[in-house]
Structure formats: structure tokens, C-alpha cells
Design an enzyme around this catalytic site. Structure first.
Site, PDB file in Angstrom:
ATOM      1  CD  GLU A   1      68.989  79.733  55.510  1.00  0.00           C
ATOM      2  OE1 GLU A   1      67.762  79.537  55.404  1.00  0.00           O
ATOM      3  OE2 GLU A   1      69.817  78.825  55.559  1.00  0.00           O
ATOM      4  CG  ASP A   2      63.685  79.316  56.245  1.00  0.00           C
ATOM      5  OD1 ASP A   2      64.891  79.165  56.498  1.00  0.00           O
ATOM      6  OD2 ASP A   2      62.921  78.343  56.056  1.00  0.00           O
TER       7      ASP A   2
ATOM      8  CG  ASP B   1      67.269  75.627  64.682  1.00  0.00           C
ATOM      9  OD1 ASP B   1      67.391  76.049  65.833  1.00  0.00           O
ATOM     10  OD2 ASP B   1      66.750  74.520  64.432  1.00  0.00           O
TER      11      ASP B   1
ATOM     12  N   GLY C   1      72.710  76.838  62.989  1.00  0.00           N
ATOM     13  CA  GLY C   1      73.761  77.538  62.248  1.00  0.00           C
ATOM     14  C   GLY C   1      74.563  76.625  61.334  1.00  0.00           C
TER      15      GLY C   1
ATOM     16  CB  THR D   1      71.783  75.220  57.021  1.00  0.00           C
ATOM     17  OG1 THR D   1      71.113  74.133  57.635  1.00  0.00           O
ATOM     18  CG2 THR D   1      71.427  75.300  55.550  1.00  0.00           C
ATOM     19  CG  LEU D   2      74.488  81.168  57.602  1.00  0.00           C
ATOM     20  CD1 LEU D   2      74.079  81.530  56.175  1.00  0.00           C
ATOM     21  CD2 LEU D   2      73.946  82.211  58.585  1.00  0.00           C
TER      22      LEU D   2
ATOM     23  CE  LYS E   1      63.045  77.989  65.479  1.00  0.00           C
ATOM     24  NZ  LYS E   1      62.671  76.566  65.331  1.00  0.00           N
TER      25      LYS E   1
ATOM     26  CG  ASP F   1      57.978  72.708  55.127  1.00  0.00           C
ATOM     27  OD1 ASP F   1      58.966  73.233  55.664  1.00  0.00           O
ATOM     28  OD2 ASP F   1      57.971  71.530  54.744  1.00  0.00           O
TER      29      ASP F   1
ATOM     30  NE  ARG G   1      57.484  74.620  51.306  1.00  0.00           N
ATOM     31  CZ  ARG G   1      58.581  74.423  52.024  1.00  0.00           C
ATOM     32  NH1 ARG G   1      59.044  75.389  52.780  1.00  0.00           N
ATOM     33  NH2 ARG G   1      59.198  73.259  51.996  1.00  0.00           N
TER      34      ARG G   1
END
Ligand code: 5GP
Length: 207
Positions: free
Chosen positions: A111-112, A115, A117, A119-120, A143, A171, A177
Site C-alpha cells: 500500500e502507499d 489512512d 484503514g 480500504t485495507l 496515518k 497523486d 505521481r
């Protein structure tokens, strides 16, 4: 956040600073090398090469550097997800799925930023259903103070405060990017009004 030997980006006289160099490329390389070493150590005796799964598009630069910092064979694959908020609930869905069958394989989500959490959490649930041998997450940036859902993250590049960042794969409206360094944007409203605002600083024209 920028190292003491790194100069903050200067702006035209009279303008307040809306952004600054946050993590320079040397610090990024150093951290990515260290995480590559951790993954090498973890998987060097594994029965099959681990599969590193980059979440498009923000983690592509990180994946490219990370996989080359590993001293063992590794497979790569990509997923894309979209998330949208409705009625105060955030919905996440897969818009591009894996090519690999991950059953019985060691899997690493790359992951980039983690934040909230959300999505993860969704990704982990989706991948666990496919019964990998193991599942870990590496994120360049965490974060952690903004977490809504607690989620395990085994390898963290940098724990950062609540700032919006661009560069090194990340981005704003599809831009920035390919800036090799990471910048923090202090005034997001100003950038939203003028999405090209950072171009002169991040991509100064060749004299
Ligand atoms: P989460 O579901 O954890 O809230 O969302 C994480 C995703 O939000 C990241 O993978 C990234 O795409 C996006 N994101 C969160 N913070 C930032 C940021 O500061 N800059 C950019 N460019 N994307 C961010």
C-alpha cells in the site's frame, strides 16, 4: 519530516507556503531498502516466492523499488479498487482483480498509505477468502492517528501526521505521481482551486 540536510521547496516571494518537501528521495530509498531486507529475511526459506500485490496506482513506485530491494525471487500482481461514500458509509469494490491464484501462497499487500484503514480492511477480507498461506501488509506511509478501523500493518515505512501528500506514486487529481520526492500539501483548498500549482516547483523547466 524532511531530513535536516534537505532544503524545503522555495516559492515565489510573497506567497505563503502551501506545500513543502516532506520526505526526500534519499530517505525514501533508505527506508525501502530496510523493508526489502525485512521481507527477504521473512520469506528466504519459504516454499514458493511471495506474491507482492500493489494497489493501483499509488503504490506502483514503492512496489518497483521494494521488489528490487529484496534479495529473493518474488512475484508481483496488481489490484485496483474504487471507494465511494454514500449515506456516511464508505463502499469499496474491486475494479481490477489479480491474475494469480493466491491459494496456499505467501501474499504481501503493498500500500502507499493506510489512512482510515477501510480500504485495507476490505482488501484483507477479500484476499483471506482465497486462503493464502499467509497475508501481510507493507505500507510506505501510515496515518495511524486517522484510523477508523483497526487493521494489522506488519511493515511501515513512515508513520506520518494528518497531512495530504503527493509524489513518489501519490497523486492529486492524477498529477504529481512521478515526482521522485514526497511533498506535503498544507493548503488543499488552494491546490483544488489551482491543481497545477505545484508543477513549477516539482518540475522546474531545464534552463
Ligand atoms: P483509507 O481507506 O485507508 O482511508 O485510504 C487509503 C487510500 O487513500 C490510500 O491508498 C490513498 O490512495 C488515499 N490517500 C490517503 N491519504 C492520502 C494522501 O495524503 N495523499 C494521497 N495522494 N492519497 C491519499
Amino acid at each position: 519530516m524532511a531530513g535536516k540536510d534537505e532544503q524545503p521547496v522555495t516559492e515565489a516571494a510573497g506567497e505563503s507556503r502551501a506545500y513543502e518537501l516532506f520526505i526526500g528521495r534519499e530517505a525514501l530509498v533508505e527506508r525501502v531498502q530496510a523493508i526489502g531486507g525485512e521481507l527477504t529475511e521473512r520469506f528466504k526459506d519459504a516454499p514458493e516466492p511471495p506474491i507482492l500485490i500493489a494497489i493501483l496506482k499509488g503504490s506502483t513506485m514503492f512496489l518497483a523499488d521494494l521488489v528490487r530491494a529484496m534479495k529473493i525471487d518474488a512475484a508481483i500482481d496488481f489490484m485496483a479498487i474504487s471507494s465511494y461514500s454514500s449515506n456516511e458509509a464508505t463502499q469499496v469494490r474491486i475494479v481490477k482483480d489479480l491474475e494469480h491464484d493466491i491459494l496456499g501462497r505467501d501474499v504481501v499487500i503493498v500500500e502507499d498509505i493506510v489512512d482510515t484503514g477501510l480500504t485495507l480492511t476490505y482488501l484483507r477480507r477479500s484476499l483471506m477468502e482465497r486462503e493464502p498461506r499467509s497475508l501481510r501488509t507493507v505500507t510506505l506511509l501510515d496515518k495511524s492517528a486517522r484510523r477508523i478501523v483497526p487493521v494489522p500493518v506488519e511493515h511501515i515505512g513512515f508513520d506520518i501526521p494528518d497531512v495530504f501528500v503527493v509524489g513518489y506514486g501519490m497523486d492529486f487529481q492524477g498529477r504529481y505521481r512521478n515526482a521522485p520526492d514526497l511533498y506535503s500539501v498544507k493548503d488543499l483548498a488552494r491546490l483544488a482551486n489551482d491543481p497545477l500549482m505545484l508543477v513549477p516547483a516539482l518540475f522546474p523547466s531545464v534552463p
